[in-house]
Write an enzyme that holds these catalytic residues in place. Structure first.
Site, mmCIF file in Angstrom:
data_model
loop_
_atom_site.group_PDB
_atom_site.id
_atom_site.type_symbol
_atom_site.label_atom_id
_atom_site.label_comp_id
_atom_site.label_asym_id
_atom_site.label_seq_id
_atom_site.Cartn_x
_atom_site.Cartn_y
_atom_site.Cartn_z
ATOM 1 N N CYS A 1 0.246 -5.881 2.589
ATOM 2 C CA CYS A 1 -1.000 -4.886 2.854
ATOM 3 C C CYS A 1 -0.810 -3.160 2.104
ATOM 4 O O CYS A 1 0.114 -2.599 2.148
ATOM 5 C CB CYS A 1 -0.118 -3.899 4.768
ATOM 6 S SG CYS A 1 -1.681 -3.040 5.246
ATOM 7 N N CYS B 1 -9.424 -1.686 1.578
ATOM 8 C CA CYS B 1 -8.196 -2.412 1.053
ATOM 9 C C CYS B 1 -7.936 -2.740 0.449
ATOM 10 O O CYS B 1 -8.366 -2.544 -0.431
ATOM 11 C CB CYS B 1 -9.015 -3.478 1.846
ATOM 12 S SG CYS B 1 -8.108 -4.953 2.140
#
Length: 312
Positions: free
Chosen positions: A238, A88
């Site tokens: 992201c 992530c």
């Protein structure tokens, strides 16, 4: 009453809840093995930490644990409202800032161990972090799937630490007031990928869908909308999605090594991305800022019917 100590951060608007004490008693082993044990034996902790009533569908959790690699400052397992992540990017930036807040690191270069590999990052001592992601690549290009209610949609399949389907031509306006419509559209794309048997390498599930369009801020190169596995959209640009985009740009010859790509999110936050080549592999470098929102103790009361969260 069990207690879980957390630091809450946000990176470009996307929250990360960093668990630094009181997490599940995972066995020794690699980060991949410990993630598997987390999933199979202690999944109720995942739900308790990030799901309602303590969390939300947007929340990403990051469990700190001892690294196997002694050169790393910590190991980390990322998870969300429905499961577990390999990597992530926004979460790594949040973890770095949380580690600084806890006094476990100072400004400089450090390494973090994840289930998909070791991530190096540079921390400025306050809020700015540049992470060096895992090697990223475009796996397939020009893949077309029939999307219910929208007809054929064409995109690329790429790896940036998670698997993505990236779409540039979609006819959608990427504005925050259309978040629900964009969520429905991208979820239909994901359903089409499953229905048509489109996967990542070795049959891996493509669990992120990413749309691209023109930026609102002319200082940026692109705006995106990223649908995450739990059907929440990423408020940040992201990190793994930007890495996948960089890999596609590199493969298409549309971005030179070392040139900066500024990726804007649906809410207007931005990451700076660039890549370097190492033995022919694309190594993304993602820069963003995270801020500490809270220091908290989560209380798990066995008399509470939702002690372990509302499971999904």
């Amino acid at each position: 009453m069990r207690r879980i100590e957390v630091i809450d951060t946000h990176t470009g608007g996307e929250p990360t809840r960093v668990v630094h004490a009181g997490g599940p008693p995972l066995p020794d082993g690699s980060l991949t093995e410990r993630r598997q044990a987390f999933r199979q034996q202690y999944d109720e902790y995942r739900s308790a930490i990030v799901n309602e009533p303590r969390g939300s569908d947007v929340m990403v959790g990051a469990l700190l644990c001892p690294p196997v690699d002694p050169t790393c400052v910590a190991g980390v397992i990322f998870f969300n409202n429905v499961g577990y992540l390999g990597m992530c990017g926004h979460g790594t930036i949040g973890v770095a800032v949380a580690l600084g807040h806890l006094g476990r690191i100072v400004a400089g270069r450090h390494k973090l161990e994840t289930p998909v590999g070791v991530i190096a990052f540079d921390y400025d001592g306050r809020s700015r972090v540049t992470l060096e992601n895992v090697p990223s690549y475009r796996f397939r290009t020009g893949v077309t799937v029939p999307v219910e209610g929208h007809g054929p949609i064409t995109g690329d399949v790429a790896w940036g630490g998670n698997w993505f389907f990236l779409v540039g031509e979609h006819g959608q306006s990427l504005t925050v007031d259309r978040a629900e419509a964009l969520t429905d559209f991208t979820w239909r794309i994901r359903e089409a990928l499953v229905r048509e048997g489109v996967t990542g390498e070795d049959g891996a599930e493509i669990d992120h869908v990413e749309l691209f369009g023109p930026p609102v801020d002319p200082a940026n190169d692109s705006r995106n909308f990223v649908l995450c596995p739990g059907k929440a959209y990423d408020r940040s640009p992201c990190g793994t999605g930007t890495s996948a985009k960089l890999a596609c740009l590199a493969a298409a010859g549309e971005l030179a090594e070392g040139d900066v790509w500024r990726q804007e999110s649906l809410v207007g936050s931005a990451f700076e991305g660039q890549y370097r080549l190492e033995a022919g592999r694309c190594i993304p470098l993602i820069t963003g800022k995270a801020y500490v929102n809270a220091e908290a103790t989560l209380l798990l009361d066995p008399e509470d019917p939702f002690e372990m969260g509302i499971r999904r």
